[in-house]
Design a protein around this motif. Structure first.
Motif, PDB file in Angstrom:
ATOM      1  N   ILE A   7      53.849  50.442  29.475  1.00  0.00           N
ATOM      2  CA  ILE A   7      53.444  51.768  29.969  1.00  0.00           C
ATOM      3  C   ILE A   7      52.661  52.513  28.885  1.00  0.00           C
ATOM      4  O   ILE A   7      51.614  53.105  29.158  1.00  0.00           O
TER       5      ILE A   7
ATOM      6  N   CYS B 134      61.652  48.789  24.678  1.00  0.00           N
ATOM      7  CA  CYS B 134      61.693  48.066  25.954  1.00  0.00           C
ATOM      8  C   CYS B 134      60.291  47.550  26.269  1.00  0.00           C
ATOM      9  O   CYS B 134      59.304  48.276  26.096  1.00  0.00           O
TER      10      CYS B 134
ATOM     11  N   ASN C 256      65.596  54.492  25.549  1.00  0.00           N
ATOM     12  CA  ASN C 256      65.145  53.622  24.468  1.00  0.00           C
ATOM     13  C   ASN C 256      63.859  52.902  24.902  1.00  0.00           C
ATOM     14  O   ASN C 256      63.713  51.698  24.698  1.00  0.00           O
ATOM     15  N   CYS C 257      62.957  53.665  25.496  1.00  0.00           N
ATOM     16  CA  CYS C 257      61.771  53.071  26.139  1.00  0.00           C
ATOM     17  C   CYS C 257      60.849  52.376  25.134  1.00  0.00           C
ATOM     18  O   CYS C 257      60.152  51.431  25.486  1.00  0.00           O
TER      19      CYS C 257
ATOM     20  N   TRP D 273      56.799  52.995  37.157  1.00  0.00           N
ATOM     21  CA  TRP D 273      57.360  51.684  37.518  1.00  0.00           C
ATOM     22  C   TRP D 273      56.416  50.836  38.400  1.00  0.00           C
ATOM     23  O   TRP D 273      56.187  49.664  38.108  1.00  0.00           O
TER      24      TRP D 273
ATOM     25  N   ILE E 189      66.116  56.758  35.799  1.00  0.00           N
ATOM     26  CA  ILE E 189      65.312  55.714  35.152  1.00  0.00           C
ATOM     27  C   ILE E 189      64.046  56.429  34.687  1.00  0.00           C
ATOM     28  O   ILE E 189      63.138  56.693  35.501  1.00  0.00           O
ATOM     29  N   PRO E 190      63.944  56.776  33.414  1.00  0.00           N
ATOM     30  CA  PRO E 190      62.861  57.658  32.980  1.00  0.00           C
ATOM     31  C   PRO E 190      61.445  57.190  33.344  1.00  0.00           C
ATOM     32  O   PRO E 190      60.556  57.996  33.548  1.00  0.00           O
ATOM     33  N   CYS E 191      61.241  55.876  33.480  1.00  0.00           N
ATOM     34  CA  CYS E 191      59.879  55.415  33.773  1.00  0.00           C
ATOM     35  C   CYS E 191      59.622  55.312  35.269  1.00  0.00           C
ATOM     36  O   CYS E 191      58.639  54.676  35.674  1.00  0.00           O
TER      37      CYS E 191
ATOM     38  N   TYR F 150      68.982  50.454  27.385  1.00  0.00           N
ATOM     39  CA  TYR F 150      67.626  50.998  27.228  1.00  0.00           C
ATOM     40  C   TYR F 150      67.390  52.291  28.029  1.00  0.00           C
ATOM     41  O   TYR F 150      67.024  53.299  27.447  1.00  0.00           O
ATOM     42  N   CYS F 151      67.576  52.220  29.351  1.00  0.00           N
ATOM     43  CA  CYS F 151      67.160  53.374  30.175  1.00  0.00           C
ATOM     44  C   CYS F 151      68.046  54.598  29.937  1.00  0.00           C
ATOM     45  O   CYS F 151      67.532  55.702  29.763  1.00  0.00           O
TER      46      CYS F 151
ATOM     47  N   LEU G 136      69.998  46.436  31.170  1.00  0.00           N
ATOM     48  CA  LEU G 136      68.788  47.238  30.932  1.00  0.00           C
ATOM     49  C   LEU G 136      69.138  48.719  30.952  1.00  0.00           C
ATOM     50  O   LEU G 136      68.709  49.493  30.091  1.00  0.00           O
TER      51      LEU G 136
ATOM     52  N   ILE H  41      58.934  47.042  29.099  1.00  0.00           N
ATOM     53  CA  ILE H  41      58.335  47.827  30.188  1.00  0.00           C
ATOM     54  C   ILE H  41      57.751  49.118  29.606  1.00  0.00           C
ATOM     55  O   ILE H  41      56.619  49.509  29.909  1.00  0.00           O
ATOM     56  N   GLY H  42      58.522  49.760  28.717  1.00  0.00           N
ATOM     57  CA  GLY H  42      58.050  50.986  28.069  1.00  0.00           C
ATOM     58  C   GLY H  42      56.801  50.720  27.237  1.00  0.00           C
ATOM     59  O   GLY H  42      55.847  51.509  27.243  1.00  0.00           O
TER      60      GLY H  42
HETATM   61  S1  SF4 Z   1      60.597  52.007  30.028  1.00  0.00           S
HETATM   62 FE1  SF4 Z   1      62.293  50.553  29.897  1.00  0.00          FE
HETATM   63  S2  SF4 Z   1      63.913  51.757  28.961  1.00  0.00           S
HETATM   64 FE2  SF4 Z   1      62.407  53.214  29.652  1.00  0.00          FE
HETATM   65  S3  SF4 Z   1      63.148  53.768  31.654  1.00  0.00           S
HETATM   66 FE3  SF4 Z   1      61.681  52.118  31.951  1.00  0.00          FE
HETATM   67  S4  SF4 Z   1      62.896  50.284  32.013  1.00  0.00           S
HETATM   68 FE4  SF4 Z   1      64.178  51.877  31.163  1.00  0.00          FE
END
Ligand code: SF4
Length: 429
Positions: free
Chosen positions: A421, A415, A411-412, A136, A130-132, A406-407, A402, A417-418
């Motif tokens: 961030i 998203c 594809n942040c 998180w 989960i790249p983020c 996206y993850c 998701l 959440i992205g």
């Molecule tokens: S920002 Fe969204 S797409 Fe990217 S890792 Fe976090 S939850 Fe997944």
């Protein structure tokens, strides 16, 4: 950097617009950024811009380097003639439409906050599933809840769309569609492909003619599945005889499968495909109109009862032909029944809602998911490790959506959440 970052920068206008000019020196004002286009053609359509003294409505094309315009051959493509502005990271060339007119270009390289680019690169290059993951805990719960809700809606839309494709392939027959989905569902993970094949080897039209007779249905299912080629006891001999007669009558011999198509390896006997076929036969006998039942069954508990129809006497003592067992667990288990609700009833309800535009069916699909508990899986465990917890199958399905949409493809920037961030880590964004 990838082009999606520039799309994001343009869409949110996260760049310094003070004294914005084309590389040729004309002042530019963005009055409307346009609509992001995922089809062929320019990246943003219906933008409204003032270039020099004139207001224009048209498209915006975005590239990392201006020379990508020629590399992609847009100078020969009439779809790109409506481009008003070429937005690039680096303006290393002048570009033209098919009629030879120059397209004004804006360079962003020195107009983007480096912190924004840094956060984007951190997400893009993160060494986590989960790249983020590193960000998180800093994202508000409401953003996560909102994004998971969106992912669930999109997943149901996608599942419904896939079912509608099957519906069209099967000549717009809902009963045939329900039958095909149910067969696939009974394959669970390990035998999904052979069960799908069986649905083709035994058409629903034939099933319908014998839906009042469990013995004949077993003969058709086990025979077409390839389990009656070498009968080993009285019951399989009788089924084989019945299958020989029925398969000749309906000309099904050529489609018949063979036993080796089925997977028994590393499987508990209660999950053997022979047991699943007996359970499927019982279900088909108990429900004359499968589609109508799936559409109108009241709640999660009632769906469970539908899937758990009692198997015939023979299968109450056998996991496979010829081997009688004393303590046989032949009833479809609770988690398998819930799995059928999630993977058969819910997609069918979503498809029907989409087809008829009757949102009550979609509401029903969501309500079912909210009532069901689903065990965590490899994907959902990754979010759980970040502190998130699934309360229902709806949460699990949202997390799967998701992850896949996206993850996994990072594809942040699309998203929520992205986006949070990116904003949180860029003071002036
Ligand atoms: S920002 Fe969204 S797409 Fe990217 S890792 Fe976090 S939850 Fe997944």
């Amino acid at each position: 950097m990838k082009e999606d970052f520039l799309h994001y920068i343009w869409q949110h206008q996260y760049f310094d617009k003070a004294d914005l000019r084309t590389v040729e020196g004309k002042p530019v004002q963005v009055l409307r950024v346009g609509v992001y286009n995922t089809d062929a053609g320019p990246d943003f359509k219906e933008a409204l811009l003032k270039v020099g003294e004139v207001e224009w409505s048209g498209s915006v094309e975005i590239h990392l380097r201006a020379s990508d315009w020629r590399r992609h051959q847009h100078q020969l493509d009439f779809k790109y003639n409506q481009v008003l502005l070429h937005v690039v990271w680096e303006a290393d060339a002048q570009v033209y439409r098919t009629d030879g007119s120059l397209i004004p270009t804006v360079e962003l390289k020195n107009r983007v906050n480096p912190a924004l680019l840094h956060t984007y690169e951190q997400l893009r290059r993160a060494p986590f599933a989960i790249p983020c993951a590193g960000f998180w805990p800093l994202v508000p719960d409401i953003t996560k809840t909102m994004m998971l809700g969106r992912a669930l809606t999109e997943r149901l839309e996608q599942k419904g769309g896939e079912v509608l494709q099957v519906y069209r392939q099967l000549g717009t027959d809902w009963e045939a569609t329900a039958y095909q989905l149910l067969c696939r569902g009974f394959g669970f993970k390990i035998n999904q492909e052979p069960f799908e094949r069986l649905a083709r080897a035994l058409p629903v039209q034939v099933v319908r003619k014998h839906q009042t007779n469990q013995f004949q249905l077993e003969a058709l299912l086990f025979g077409q599945a390839g389990f009656l080629a070498e009968p080993v006891d009285d019951y399989s001999t009788s089924l084989a005889r019945e299958h020989a007669y029925l398969s000749k009558k309906y000309q099904l011999q050529e489609q018949a499968m063979q036993r080796h198509h089925w997977n028994f390896l590393r499987m508990r006997p209660a999950n053997f495909p022979t047991v699943r076929l007996a359970q499927l036969a019982a279900l088909l006998v108990s429900q004359r109109s499968l589609f109508s039942t799936i559409m109108h069954t009241k709640d999660a508990k009632a769906y469970e009862a539908v899937w758990q129809a009692p198997v015939s006497a023979y299968w109450q003592k056998h996991y496979t032909f010829g081997a009688e067992s004393k303590a046989v667990q032949v009833q479809l288990g609770k988690s398998s029944a819930q799995n059928l609700t999630v993977n058969v009833a819910v997609p069918l309800l979503a498809a029907y809602a989409r087809h008829t535009q009757e949102l009550t069916y979609l509401d029903k699909a969501v309500e079912l998911l909210e009532k069901l508990k689903e065990a965590s899986n490899r994907v959902t465990r990754q979010y759980e490790e970040l502190g998130w917890k699934a309360a229902s199958a709806a949460d699990n399905q949202a997390a799967l959506g998701l992850y896949q949409r996206y993850c996994q493809p990072v594809n942040c920037l699309r998203c929520a959440i992205g986006n949070k961030i990116m904003k949180q880590n860029t003071p002036t964004a």
